[in-house]
Design a protein around this motif. Sequence first.
Motif, PDB file in Angstrom:
ATOM      1  N   ASP A  54       0.861  -1.180   0.000  1.00 24.49           N
ATOM      2  CA  ASP A  54       0.000   0.000   0.000  1.00 24.49           C
ATOM      3  C   ASP A  54       0.902   1.235   0.000  1.00 24.49           C
ATOM      4  O   ASP A  54       1.388   1.669   1.044  1.00 24.49           O
ATOM      5  CB  ASP A  54      -0.896  -0.028   1.234  1.00 24.49           C
ATOM      6  CG  ASP A  54      -1.888   1.116   1.250  1.00 24.49           C
ATOM      7  OD1 ASP A  54      -2.592   1.262   2.264  1.00 24.49           O
ATOM      8  OD2 ASP A  54      -1.972   1.852   0.262  1.00 24.49           O
ATOM      9  N   ARG A  56       0.312   4.397  -0.538  1.00 22.70           N
ATOM     10  CA  ARG A  56      -0.168   5.600   0.158  1.00 22.70           C
ATOM     11  C   ARG A  56       0.170   5.532   1.638  1.00 22.70           C
ATOM     12  O   ARG A  56       0.572   6.527   2.242  1.00 22.70           O
ATOM     13  CB  ARG A  56      -1.670   5.739  -0.015  1.00 22.70           C
ATOM     14  CG  ARG A  56      -2.063   6.180  -1.405  1.00 22.70           C
ATOM     15  CD  ARG A  56      -3.537   6.463  -1.454  1.00 22.70           C
ATOM     16  NE  ARG A  56      -3.936   6.699  -2.822  1.00 22.70           N
ATOM     17  CZ  ARG A  56      -5.051   6.296  -3.355  1.00 22.70           C
ATOM     18  NH1 ARG A  56      -5.916   5.629  -2.621  1.00 22.70           N
ATOM     19  NH2 ARG A  56      -5.343   6.560  -4.604  1.00 22.70           N
ATOM     20  N   ARG A  57       0.000   4.363   2.222  1.00 17.74           N
ATOM     21  CA  ARG A  57       0.307   4.196   3.646  1.00 17.74           C
ATOM     22  C   ARG A  57       1.797   4.388   3.899  1.00 17.74           C
ATOM     23  O   ARG A  57       2.205   5.044   4.857  1.00 17.74           O
ATOM     24  CB  ARG A  57      -0.141   2.799   4.102  1.00 17.74           C
ATOM     25  CG  ARG A  57       0.084   2.539   5.583  1.00 17.74           C
ATOM     26  CD  ARG A  57      -0.372   1.148   5.969  1.00 17.74           C
ATOM     27  NE  ARG A  57       0.249   0.102   5.182  1.00 17.74           N
ATOM     28  CZ  ARG A  57       1.462  -0.410   5.419  1.00 17.74           C
ATOM     29  NH1 ARG A  57       2.171   0.034   6.434  1.00 17.74           N
ATOM     30  NH2 ARG A  57       1.956  -1.356   4.655  1.00 17.74           N
ATOM     31  N   ALA A  59       3.914   6.122   2.048  1.00 17.60           N
ATOM     32  CA  ALA A  59       4.260   7.532   1.838  1.00 17.60           C
ATOM     33  C   ALA A  59       3.873   8.363   3.049  1.00 17.60           C
ATOM     34  O   ALA A  59       4.605   9.278   3.442  1.00 17.60           O
ATOM     35  CB  ALA A  59       3.578   8.056   0.587  1.00 17.60           C
ATOM     36  N   LYS A  60       2.718   8.046   3.665  1.00 19.51           N
ATOM     37  CA  LYS A  60       2.296   8.782   4.853  1.00 19.51           C
ATOM     38  C   LYS A  60       3.268   8.540   6.009  1.00 19.51           C
ATOM     39  O   LYS A  60       3.617   9.465   6.742  1.00 19.51           O
ATOM     40  CB  LYS A  60       0.883   8.354   5.259  1.00 19.51           C
ATOM     41  CG  LYS A  60       0.339   9.145   6.422  1.00 19.51           C
ATOM     42  CD  LYS A  60      -1.098   8.769   6.707  1.00 19.51           C
ATOM     43  CE  LYS A  60      -1.661   9.659   7.776  1.00 19.51           C
ATOM     44  NZ  LYS A  60      -1.855   9.043   9.034  1.00 19.51           N
ATOM     45  N   LEU A  61       3.723   7.314   6.160  1.00 23.90           N
ATOM     46  CA  LEU A  61       4.705   7.013   7.203  1.00 23.90           C
ATOM     47  C   LEU A  61       5.992   7.777   6.973  1.00 23.90           C
ATOM     48  O   LEU A  61       6.610   8.281   7.910  1.00 23.90           O
ATOM     49  CB  LEU A  61       5.000   5.514   7.241  1.00 23.90           C
ATOM     50  CG  LEU A  61       3.946   4.631   7.888  1.00 23.90           C
ATOM     51  CD1 LEU A  61       4.307   3.173   7.704  1.00 23.90           C
ATOM     52  CD2 LEU A  61       3.807   4.963   9.353  1.00 23.90           C
ATOM     53  N   ASP A  62       6.411   7.875   5.713  1.00 23.67           N
ATOM     54  CA  ASP A  62       7.629   8.620   5.404  1.00 23.67           C
ATOM     55  C   ASP A  62       7.477  10.088   5.773  1.00 23.67           C
ATOM     56  O   ASP A  62       8.409  10.722   6.255  1.00 23.67           O
ATOM     57  CB  ASP A  62       7.982   8.490   3.922  1.00 23.67           C
ATOM     58  CG  ASP A  62       8.572   7.134   3.591  1.00 23.67           C
ATOM     59  OD1 ASP A  62       8.977   6.431   4.545  1.00 23.67           O
ATOM     60  OD2 ASP A  62       8.631   6.782   2.402  1.00 23.67           O
ATOM     61  N   ARG A  63       6.294  10.644   5.517  1.00 16.85           N
ATOM     62  CA  ARG A  63       6.081  12.061   5.839  1.00 16.85           C
ATOM     63  C   ARG A  63       6.030  12.275   7.344  1.00 16.85           C
ATOM     64  O   ARG A  63       6.460  13.308   7.840  1.00 16.85           O
ATOM     65  CB  ARG A  63       4.780  12.550   5.200  1.00 16.85           C
ATOM     66  CG  ARG A  63       4.886  12.804   3.722  1.00 16.85           C
ATOM     67  CD  ARG A  63       3.663  13.545   3.212  1.00 16.85           C
ATOM     68  NE  ARG A  63       2.407  12.883   3.507  1.00 16.85           N
ATOM     69  CZ  ARG A  63       1.823  11.964   2.764  1.00 16.85           C
ATOM     70  NH1 ARG A  63       2.394  11.569   1.644  1.00 16.85           N
ATOM     71  NH2 ARG A  63       0.670  11.428   3.108  1.00 16.85           N
ATOM     72  N   ASP A  64       5.474  11.315   8.091  1.00 15.45           N
ATOM     73  CA  ASP A  64       5.337  11.469   9.535  1.00 15.45           C
ATOM     74  C   ASP A  64       6.669  11.363  10.267  1.00 15.45           C
ATOM     75  O   ASP A  64       6.854  11.979  11.308  1.00 15.45           O
ATOM     76  CB  ASP A  64       4.377  10.411  10.099  1.00 15.45           C
ATOM     77  CG  ASP A  64       2.944  10.674   9.686  1.00 15.45           C
ATOM     78  OD1 ASP A  64       2.666  11.790   9.221  1.00 15.45           O
ATOM     79  OD2 ASP A  64       2.113   9.762   9.828  1.00 15.45           O
ATOM     80  N   ASP A  66       9.694  12.563   9.991  1.00 17.07           N
ATOM     81  CA  ASP A  66      10.717  13.513   9.568  1.00 17.07           C
ATOM     82  C   ASP A  66      11.859  13.519  10.578  1.00 17.07           C
ATOM     83  O   ASP A  66      11.645  13.468  11.790  1.00 17.07           O
ATOM     84  CB  ASP A  66      10.139  14.924   9.454  1.00 17.07           C
ATOM     85  CG  ASP A  66       9.214  15.046   8.255  1.00 17.07           C
ATOM     86  OD1 ASP A  66       9.379  14.244   7.324  1.00 17.07           O
ATOM     87  OD2 ASP A  66       8.349  15.930   8.265  1.00 17.07           O
TER      88      ASP A  66
END
Length: 147
Positions: A54, A56-57, A59-64, A66
């Motif tokens: 997944d 999208r999931r 990518a969201k973890l990567d953004r969170d 930092d």
Amino acid sequence: MSDWDSVTVLRKRDPGKAKVTRTDSEINAARRAGVAIATDKKSTLTNSSHADTDHRRIAKLDRDNDVAPPPRVDVSVGKAIQKGRQDKGMTQKDLAQVINEKPQVVNEYESGKAIPNQNVLGKMERALGIKLRGKNIGDPLTFGKKK
């Protein structure tokens, strides 16, 4: 029968076999001719283990997650370097030559923008004769045992 009525067709491939086209002009020409067109999207994934992830999931973890920027030199260290340099009557360029660094490095340390490097701080301590690391920043540098 005349030559105008006979038709000779030379083909190298089976007429029933589908033709693969990749350009828009060939697809448009086939549409004008009334040929049935089927579009298949090919996957670029060759590794089946990546097919079910997944994205999208992830990518969201990567953004969170930092990473915090590295710490900078404290302003008190910069002030101590500036005071020690001025007490010895040195310019930033002179200090940079003594410690074998670029003048920009000395400027970054004095302004508090530099990421601390223990080697550079050690060279500055020895050149200026003051402590720049640990406790008592700005005190005279003492060598050997205290008596």
